[in-house]
Design an enzyme around this catalytic site. Structure first.
Site, PDB file in Angstrom:
ATOM      1  N   GLU A  23      24.925  30.351  18.395  1.00 39.67           N
ATOM      2  CA  GLU A  23      24.718  30.822  19.770  1.00 39.67           C
ATOM      3  C   GLU A  23      23.477  30.175  20.368  1.00 39.67           C
ATOM      4  OE1 GLU A  23      23.739  34.854  22.383  1.00 39.67           O
ATOM      5  OE2 GLU A  23      24.426  35.036  20.306  1.00 39.67           O
TER       6      GLU A  23
ATOM      7  N   LYS B 182      29.301  49.311   5.492  1.00 42.12           N
ATOM      8  CA  LYS B 182      29.999  48.371   6.387  1.00 42.12           C
ATOM      9  C   LYS B 182      30.822  49.068   7.462  1.00 42.12           C
ATOM     10  CE  LYS B 182      30.363  44.788   2.803  1.00 42.12           C
ATOM     11  NZ  LYS B 182      29.851  45.525   1.649  1.00 42.12           N
TER      12      LYS B 182
ATOM     13  N   ASP C  98      24.662  40.050   2.830  1.00 39.59           N
ATOM     14  CA  ASP C  98      26.067  40.341   3.118  1.00 39.59           C
ATOM     15  C   ASP C  98      26.229  40.486   4.628  1.00 39.59           C
ATOM     16  OD1 ASP C  98      28.629  41.343   3.413  1.00 39.59           O
ATOM     17  OD2 ASP C  98      28.498  42.676   1.678  1.00 39.59           O
TER      18      ASP C  98
ATOM     19  N   HIS D 242      21.307  30.942  29.802  1.00 43.99           N
ATOM     20  CA  HIS D 242      22.517  30.697  29.014  1.00 43.99           C
ATOM     21  C   HIS D 242      23.330  29.535  29.575  1.00 43.99           C
ATOM     22  CE1 HIS D 242      23.115  33.747  25.799  1.00 43.99           C
ATOM     23  NE2 HIS D 242      22.109  34.341  26.433  1.00 43.99           N
TER      24      HIS D 242
END
Length: 572
Positions: A250, A382, A458, A556
């Protein structure tokens, strides 16, 4: 230029030849791997049987055992040789492959060669290179980097590829059958392209150590994905400077975080507090009645039983230490949320082993207990969950900084009052209207994901690790800004899993937290958690300032848009 290229090519070829000459235990005979193993297995057990039979006869006839004939001498030599081969082939791999039992504990820690922290290393003076005067600038030579092409398969590999395509050889068994992880990945890749009819050109195969991921990181590999790593900072945190590695695709993210670091540094730095450190696992068990489930709940919560439960739990690891057990009843089902310290490991396997020990122990007093699952989602791993937001999971950290008013104006291009108002209406009120669960922030997930990918964490645990409450308040009569992030469930480790890969290990080394800390177990993982929180603080400060100043879309459009003509891109 040509004369400077040739020696480099010779050096590369020399390195490749050096790697090709590595001798393995399976090279003892010029036979396929399975035949070589069969030969040595047969030799080992045959001569062992012969020697035992011979020595039994000597004992019966009162013959001294040390008196050996020629056949016995040969048998002993064959026994030793076959034993050495089997130990070299199976024993070393077994030691090097991290098992579930000792995954977090038996990792060999390589000492950092640096004698100063990475923050101090940034201040080292750079050598000055004298410039050479030239009347005209020399034209730049364009050096094209040759593409790393995969060599065509050999005749033997071609047969294996055809067998994989036909389904006679399972793709997942290639590593065990071939004993060569790189070769297995190459064969699997070619078979996949033939089965799907799709090209994998562009997905790199060469230049990766596939042996390092066997049994711990990824199954059935066909290549690897490259993600650029940028550096934000340095960030002054708790009196030390940290250069923050961020793996992301990004645009603007690293630049924005870097601006936040600059604002924090110019204001004197940030400080952090670790509130809690404990990983959780919550099994679910079932009884025939709710009353029976409640009896186990009362047993687990009785302080008189805690010492016994703790002893049973702690015997699974020298680092895992039980901290608490929280129980919840749902009908005739009981959920027990175990929380324990895990040293420098993230610790999911460690806490799971301890929980299994306790469940086995409880079966003695509660034989009617039916264990439904080692994880009952009361952990909760998660998944966004209020229990993690309230109770915490992993490392609970608060990080804060006071940003001077002139820094807000000159660096962040906004003002204190605008930031405070935006934070209240966006991060607090807006998130409440959206029914957010732990999402009272601007983009904590962005920074957490980037740091996690760079340091081998993770990435799926970004879900609960990004729980974050961002607060901003005007202080000193409205001149300065107090900003803080409260993150109750940062789940990180510096040993095990992806932290052992070369690239991720290098990023951990940059932060000064590579591997386990032998003097203070767990301190490296705690330090990494505070760095994550400090990075989020910088990212939140910069993005909120961009929004308050109306610069978000403009930045951006400048840094996060590709110049490639997407109309020319098509799938192969």
């Amino acid at each position: 230029m040509e004369q400077t290229r040739k020696p480099m090519k010779m050096k590369v070829k020399f390195a490749e030849n050096e790697e090709a000459k590595v001798v393995k235990a399976s090279d003892a005979l010029p036979l396929p791997l399975y035949l070589t193993n069969a030969v040595f297995f047969t030799l080992f057990f045959s001569v062992a049987y012969f020697l035992l039979t011979s020595w039994r006869e000597k004992i019966r006839s009162h013959t001294p055992l040390h008196v050996l004939n020629l056949s016995e001498i040969v048998s002993i030599l064959v026994l030793v040789a076959s034993f050495v081969y089997l130990l070299g082939f199976f024993g070393i791999d077994f030691v090097q492959t991290p098992s579930l039992k000792d995954e977090e504990e038996d990792i060999i820690v390589q000492e950092d060669a640096r004698i100063v922290p990475c923050g101090q290393a940034l201040e080292c003076p750079r050598p000055q290179i004298a410039g050479i005067a030239s009347p005209k600038p020399a034209p730049k030579a364009i050096v094209e980097k040759p593409a790393m092409e995969t060599p065509p398969p050999t005749a033997e590999d071609e047969e294996i590829i055809k067998a994989v395509v036909a389904g006679t050889i399972p793709s997942y068994s290639l590593e065990s059958k071939l004993g060569d992880c790189k070769r297995a990945a190459s064969i699997r890749r070619e078979a996949l392209q033939r089965i799907t009819g799709k090209s994998l050109e562009g997905l790199p195969l060469e230049g990766f150590d596939y042996q390092s991921i066997l049994g711990q990181c990824c199954e059935m590999p066909v290549g690897y994905v490259t993600i650029p790593v940028g550096i934000a900072g340095p960030l002054m945190l708790d009196g030390r400077e940290f250069s923050i590695p961020m793996a992301t695709t990004e645009g603007c993210l690293v630049a924005s975080t870097n601006r936040g670091c600059k604002a924090i540094n110019l204001s004197g730095g940030a400080s952090s507090v670790l509130l809690k450190d404990g990983m959780t696992r919550a099994p679910v068990v079932r009884f025939n009645s709710a009353r029976r489930a409640a009896e186990l709940k009362f047993y687990m919560e009785d302080p008189e039983n805690y010492e016994t439960i703790s002893m049973v739990f702690n015997k699974s690891s020298r680092f895992g230490r039980l901290q608490s057990v929280q129980c919840a009843v749902a009908g005739k089902n009981l959920y027990m949320r175990f929380c324990c310290s895990t040293g420098d490991a993230m610790g999911m396997n460690m806490v799971s082993k301890g929980v299994q020990n306790v469940l086995d122990f409880l079966q003695n007093d509660f034989p009617d207990m039916d264990v439904i699952g080692i994880s009952g989602n009361y952990c909760s791993d998660k998944k966004p969950a209020a229990v993690n937001w309230i109770e915490g999971r992993g490392k609970s950290v608060v990080c804060e900084a006071v940003i001077k008013g002139d820094v807000v104006t000159k660096v962040l291009k906004t003002n204190v009052a605008a930031l405070v108002e935006l934070n209240m209406l966006k991060n607090l009120t807006g998130s409440a209207i959206a029914g957010a669960l732990g999402g009272f922030n601007a983009h904590a997930s962005n920074i957490v994901s980037a740091v996690y990918l760079a340091t081998g964490q993770d990435p799926a645990q970004n879900i609960e690790s990004s729980h974050c409450l961002t607060m901003m308040e005007a202080i000193n009569d409205g001149k300065d800004l107090h900003v803080s992030v409260t993150m109750p469930s940062i789940e990180v480790g510096t040993v095990g899993g992806g932290t052992q890969l070369a690239s991720q290990s290098a990023c951990l080394n940059l932060l000064g937290v590579k591997g386990a800390n032998r003097e203070a177990p767990g301190s490296n993982a705690r330090q990494l958690a505070t760095v994550v929180a400090g990075s989020v603080l910088a990212g939140e400060l910069s993005l909120m300032s961009a929004i308050a100043a109306g610069q978000l879309v403009k930045s951006h459009m400048k840094y996060n848009r590709s110049s490639k003509d997407v109309t020319t891109v098509s799938s192969a």
